[in-house]
Scaffold this active site. Structure first.
Site: not given
Ligand code: C5J
Length: 234
Positions: A26, A131, A164
């Site tokens: 990310d 995702k 994450c």
């Protein structure tokens, strides 16, 4: 050929670059750019910016060693059909997933803010996993990519450490992957969460995996035979 990161906590981490993936979690404009979603939530995004130079160096080393590289992005379809109501209703009412922010609709696929920062764009042949959740396995083809590539070990990096990065490491650990979280290549808006999240990974003899600094991983990778290129025969 396996290499070893001797300085890793809780003990030496051994990995073969041909069966290890570098995972960048990310590294998106929505989380990292000044004026973006992360900052509008009141966070100091410079804490995440510190991750970029070491991660660029680690990425270069992984590429030079011919490793599998996987970039993930957290985000949702434009109609938000893959965003559970429980996730959508969180946060400030004026700044939720799908709302229009400085870099387009927040965490919506195809928007400028959802994409990777310019410093860490995927190279041709590298995998991109979109995702909907915090972990890279949920609702994605991440697990199949790892299986198909014969991956057994993961070098986990990205943002944020306690969300994450942690969720993905835990998911991977439960599936039998040997994970090393690269401490200076992960970042959090909350330094205390970052520190404790890293401690949690290596606690109890490595309950979720290993932790090491990027310079030590790069040193280990430099011992890897480089992918074959024309060698001079003088
Ligand atoms: C990530 C988040 N990528 N903190 N998301 O960690 O919401």
């Amino acid at each position: 050929m396996s290499v070893v990161v001797g300085s890793a906590a809780p003990g030496p981490y051994s990995f073969d670059p041909s069966t290890t993936a570098l995972v960048l979690i990310d590294m998106q404009r929505d989380f990292l750019l000044p004026g973006g979603f992360g900052e509008t939530l009141g966070n100091d995004v410079s804490l995440l910016a510190d991750v970029v130079p070491p991660l660029q160096r680690l990425l270069a080393a992984a590429r030079a060693a011919g490793m599998t590289v996987i970039h993930t992005r957290e985000g949702h379809r434009p109609d938000l059909s893959d965003c559970p109501p429980a996730k959508l209703s969180r946060g400030r009412p004026s700044m939720r997933i799908g709302d229009v922010g400085a870099y387009g609709r927040i965490l919506v696929r195809g928007e400028y803010g959802h994409d990777f920062i310019d410093e860490l764009t995927p190279a041709p042949g590298e995998f991109v996993v979109d995702k909907p959740g915090k972990g890279a396995f949920y609702g994605t083809g991440f697990g199949d990519i790892l299986t198909d590539a014969g991956i057994t070990h993961l070098l986990v990096t990205g943002v944020t450490t306690e969300v994450c990065v942690h969720t993905t490491t835990r998911e991977a650990n439960d599936r039998g992957y040997e994970c090393l979280v690269v401490s200076d290549c992960c970042g959090s808006y909350f330094p205390e969460f970052h520190r404790v999240a890293l401690e949690m990974v290596a606690a109890q003899g490595g309950i979720f995996g290993w932790v090491a600094e990027s310079s030590d991983v790069i040193d280990a990778l430099s011992l890897t035979p480089q992918p074959t290129e024309a060698r001079s025969q003088t």
